[in-house]
Design a protein around this motif. Sequence first.
Motif, PDB file in Angstrom:
ATOM      1  N   GLN A  24       0.917  -1.244   0.085  1.00  0.00           N
ATOM      2  CA  GLN A  24      -0.061   0.085   0.083  1.00  0.00           C
ATOM      3  C   GLN A  24       0.965   1.250  -0.092  1.00  0.00           C
ATOM      4  N   TYR A  25       1.997   1.075   0.614  1.00  0.00           N
ATOM      5  CA  TYR A  25       2.755   2.499   0.721  1.00  0.00           C
ATOM      6  C   TYR A  25       4.197   2.214  -0.137  1.00  0.00           C
ATOM      7  N   THR A  26       4.548   3.668  -0.715  1.00  0.00           N
ATOM      8  CA  THR A  26       5.593   3.601  -1.689  1.00  0.00           C
ATOM      9  C   THR A  26       6.228   4.812  -1.265  1.00  0.00           C
ATOM     10  N   GLU A  27       7.532   4.806  -1.319  1.00  0.00           N
ATOM     11  CA  GLU A  27       8.518   5.995  -1.216  1.00  0.00           C
ATOM     12  C   GLU A  27       8.097   6.982  -2.501  1.00  0.00           C
ATOM     13  N   GLY A  28       8.130   8.122  -1.989  1.00  0.00           N
ATOM     14  CA  GLY A  28       7.685   9.318  -3.048  1.00  0.00           C
ATOM     15  C   GLY A  28       6.520   9.342  -3.376  1.00  0.00           C
ATOM     16  N   GLU A  29       5.635   8.759  -2.693  1.00  0.00           N
ATOM     17  CA  GLU A  29       4.178   8.613  -2.536  1.00  0.00           C
ATOM     18  C   GLU A  29       3.674   9.125  -1.183  1.00  0.00           C
ATOM     19  N   GLN A  30       3.377   8.092  -0.333  1.00  0.00           N
ATOM     20  CA  GLN A  30       2.797   8.270   0.984  1.00  0.00           C
ATOM     21  C   GLN A  30       3.876   8.758   2.143  1.00  0.00           C
ATOM     22  N   TYR A  31       4.980   8.786   1.594  1.00  0.00           N
ATOM     23  CA  TYR A  31       6.405   9.048   2.410  1.00  0.00           C
ATOM     24  C   TYR A  31       7.509   9.485   1.609  1.00  0.00           C
ATOM     25  N   THR A  32       8.561   9.994   2.265  1.00  0.00           N
ATOM     26  CA  THR A  32       9.657  10.314   1.565  1.00  0.00           C
ATOM     27  C   THR A  32      10.880  10.139   2.372  1.00  0.00           C
ATOM     28  N   ASP A 189       3.419  11.971   4.021  1.00  0.00           N
ATOM     29  CA  ASP A 189       2.796  12.917   3.149  1.00  0.00           C
ATOM     30  C   ASP A 189       1.253  12.487   3.333  1.00  0.00           C
ATOM     31  N   LYS A 192      -1.537  12.069   0.393  1.00  0.00           N
ATOM     32  CA  LYS A 192      -1.617  10.761  -0.351  1.00  0.00           C
ATOM     33  C   LYS A 192      -2.192   9.555   0.344  1.00  0.00           C
ATOM     34  N   ASP A 194      -5.581   7.659   2.344  1.00  0.00           N
ATOM     35  CA  ASP A 194      -6.930   7.283   1.998  1.00  0.00           C
ATOM     36  C   ASP A 194      -7.961   8.050   2.593  1.00  0.00           C
TER      37      ASP A 194
END
Length: 214
Positions: A24-32, A189, A192, A194
Amino acid sequence: MNKLLKSLLLLPLLALSLSATAAQYTEGEQYTKVNETVTKKKEVREYFSVYCGHCFKFEPIMHNLKKSLPKDASFERNHVDFLRAASPKIQQMITKATVVAEQLGDSDKLIGALFNYIHVQRAVITTEKDLRNIFVLNGADGDKFDKLMKSFSVNSQAKSMKKYQENMTAKRALTGVPTIIVNGKYKIDPAKLDRNNFEQDYQNLVKYLLELDS
């Protein structure tokens, strides 16, 4: 069916659950990633200001997040002094007061009272006496407040908060508040996440990031 067999049957389900969460979680999307190293101990650090309206609205979510953390992770509140609503001197004084609130053991109530004073009562903090009155009206001991505001431990922690702030600002990880950084390495972030299940998604992401480098 014995307990051992039940446990063995549950293992694939557990692995599937963990994989689904990770997917569900991808670097650059939900977190950096904002740092290459992690903190020595697992932590969730909230950079906030009592002058920030978004931080005020975020308070219930932060309270629940704190309760949801595993026992080996700490929740650290890091007040900042770069908002334009008051002078850096006043904001640094409030930073000390937030440390005092932690040391008095009633931080949620006392910091909540500061938020309320500014955003609900629309009152202005201009002196340490204002802070003292807010704390006393919310059950704190005035003499303890005075001693702690002058203490080495409170001043030391306030200086540490300033260093954390400056470090993350230099890395361009801290450009506004509220900002949540996990293990000193990952910035969340929230845009991004739900929208329909925001709070649970937030908690799940934090738990995922706490274990990412384990």
